[in-house]
Write a protein that holds these residues in place. Sequence first.
Motif, short mmCIF file in Angstrom:
data_model
loop_
_atom_site.label_atom_id
_atom_site.label_comp_id
_atom_site.label_asym_id
_atom_site.label_seq_id
_atom_site.Cartn_x
_atom_site.Cartn_y
_atom_site.Cartn_z
N ILE A 33 3.83 14.42 2.03
CA ILE A 33 3.50 13.45 0.91
C ILE A 33 4.41 12.60 0.37
N SER A 34 5.77 13.12 0.41
CA SER A 34 6.76 12.53 -0.19
C SER A 34 7.82 12.31 1.10
N PRO A 35 7.89 11.56 2.27
CA PRO A 35 8.87 11.46 3.11
C PRO A 35 9.85 10.51 2.97
N PRO A 36 10.79 10.73 3.88
CA PRO A 36 12.07 9.71 3.75
C PRO A 36 11.69 8.34 3.66
N THR A 37 12.27 7.22 3.41
CA THR A 37 11.92 5.91 3.56
C THR A 37 11.65 5.32 5.07
N SER A 38 12.08 6.29 6.03
CA SER A 38 12.21 6.10 7.42
C SER A 38 10.65 6.12 7.99
N ARG A 39 9.70 6.81 7.12
CA ARG A 39 8.42 6.93 7.69
C ARG A 39 7.58 6.76 6.52
N GLU A 40 6.14 6.50 6.73
CA GLU A 40 5.00 6.27 5.88
C GLU A 40 4.61 7.67 5.66
N ALA A 41 4.44 8.25 4.29
CA ALA A 41 3.67 9.47 3.88
C ALA A 41 2.29 9.44 4.45
N LEU A 42 1.80 10.77 4.49
CA LEU A 42 0.48 11.12 4.68
C LEU A 42 -0.12 10.95 3.22
N ARG A 43 -1.44 10.52 3.23
CA ARG A 43 -1.76 10.80 2.08
C ARG A 43 -2.02 12.20 1.50
N ALA A 44 -1.93 12.82 0.22
CA ALA A 44 -2.00 14.03 -0.18
C ALA A 44 -3.21 14.70 0.35
N ALA A 45 -4.38 13.95 0.00
CA ALA A 45 -5.47 14.78 0.51
C ALA A 45 -5.64 15.08 1.92
N ASP A 46 -5.12 14.11 2.89
CA ASP A 46 -4.90 14.40 4.34
C ASP A 46 -3.98 15.74 4.69
N PRO B 28 -0.44 16.01 -9.03
CA PRO B 28 -0.19 15.12 -10.03
C PRO B 28 0.81 14.04 -9.45
N GLY B 29 0.44 12.82 -9.77
CA GLY B 29 1.41 11.65 -9.45
C GLY B 29 0.75 10.98 -8.32
N THR B 30 -0.25 11.72 -7.82
CA THR B 30 -0.85 10.94 -6.35
C THR B 30 -1.83 9.74 -7.11
N PHE B 31 -1.54 8.62 -6.52
CA PHE B 31 -2.34 7.65 -6.66
C PHE B 31 -3.87 7.88 -5.86
N VAL B 32 -4.95 7.36 -6.64
CA VAL B 32 -6.34 7.65 -6.06
C VAL B 32 -7.19 6.47 -6.12
N GLN B 33 -8.23 6.19 -5.54
CA GLN B 33 -9.02 5.31 -5.88
C GLN B 33 -10.37 5.74 -6.22
N LEU B 34 -11.00 5.41 -7.36
CA LEU B 34 -12.14 6.08 -7.75
C LEU B 34 -13.43 5.57 -7.04
N GLU B 35 -14.63 6.15 -7.29
CA GLU B 35 -15.79 5.56 -6.67
C GLU B 35 -16.11 4.19 -7.04
N ASP B 36 -15.87 3.89 -8.27
CA ASP B 36 -16.14 2.41 -8.54
C ASP B 36 -14.89 1.57 -8.38
N GLY B 37 -14.12 1.65 -7.59
CA GLY B 37 -13.20 0.94 -7.23
C GLY B 37 -11.86 0.76 -7.83
N ARG B 38 -11.98 1.45 -9.06
CA ARG B 38 -10.52 1.35 -9.86
C ARG B 38 -9.56 2.31 -9.36
N VAL B 39 -8.07 2.15 -9.69
CA VAL B 39 -7.07 2.92 -9.08
C VAL B 39 -6.42 3.73 -10.44
N ALA C 298 1.36 5.48 -2.11
CA ALA C 298 1.79 4.90 -3.44
C ALA C 298 2.31 3.40 -3.00
N SER C 299 2.84 3.21 -1.55
CA SER C 299 2.99 2.02 -1.11
C SER C 299 1.94 1.15 -1.09
N ALA C 300 0.57 1.62 -1.33
CA ALA C 300 -0.43 0.47 -1.20
C ALA C 300 -0.65 0.04 -2.62
#
Length: 146
Positions: free
Chosen positions: A23-36, A65-76, A123-125
């Motif tokens: 969930i928090s990899p080095p900059t050389s690769r993209e993280a997996l989403r925490a839920a995944d 805690p600290g994870t970005f999420v999209q809510l059902e209504d589209g808010r972040v 987080a990069s999104a």
Amino acid sequence: LLLPAPQPLAHLLLVVARYAATISPPTSREALRAADSARHLIQGHTEHGGAIGQALVRRVGFCPPGTFVQLEDGRVAIVTRRTQQVNQPDVVVVMDAQGKLIRPPLLHATSGAGAGIASALLASAVRERVNHHLILQIGAAGTVPA
């Protein structure tokens, strides 16, 4: 004082370290989403999941805690703390459905009908800069600071 045997303790540390790395990899690769990452631990898709992985997810939730999420209504929002329901953490809404910052951020419970989390975000999104200090204050106080 009873100390755990080295093998089980090493296995526990390995599971936690691998989860944290996904969930928090080095900059050389993209993280997996925490839920995944959490789903992989629970479903046993990793050789180091199993009971330890399930206990870890029960403790930190699908979206720690600290994870970005999209809510059902589209808010972040950003997860501030877990609740008794592992899939319904408390969050602070930071962006509206159009991607504009909300000022001040809003404390939000994801337990109501239509108020839940649609997905975890990388987080990069999230392109807007968020005041994480303010988010921590709101999460800790349970209200928006004056």
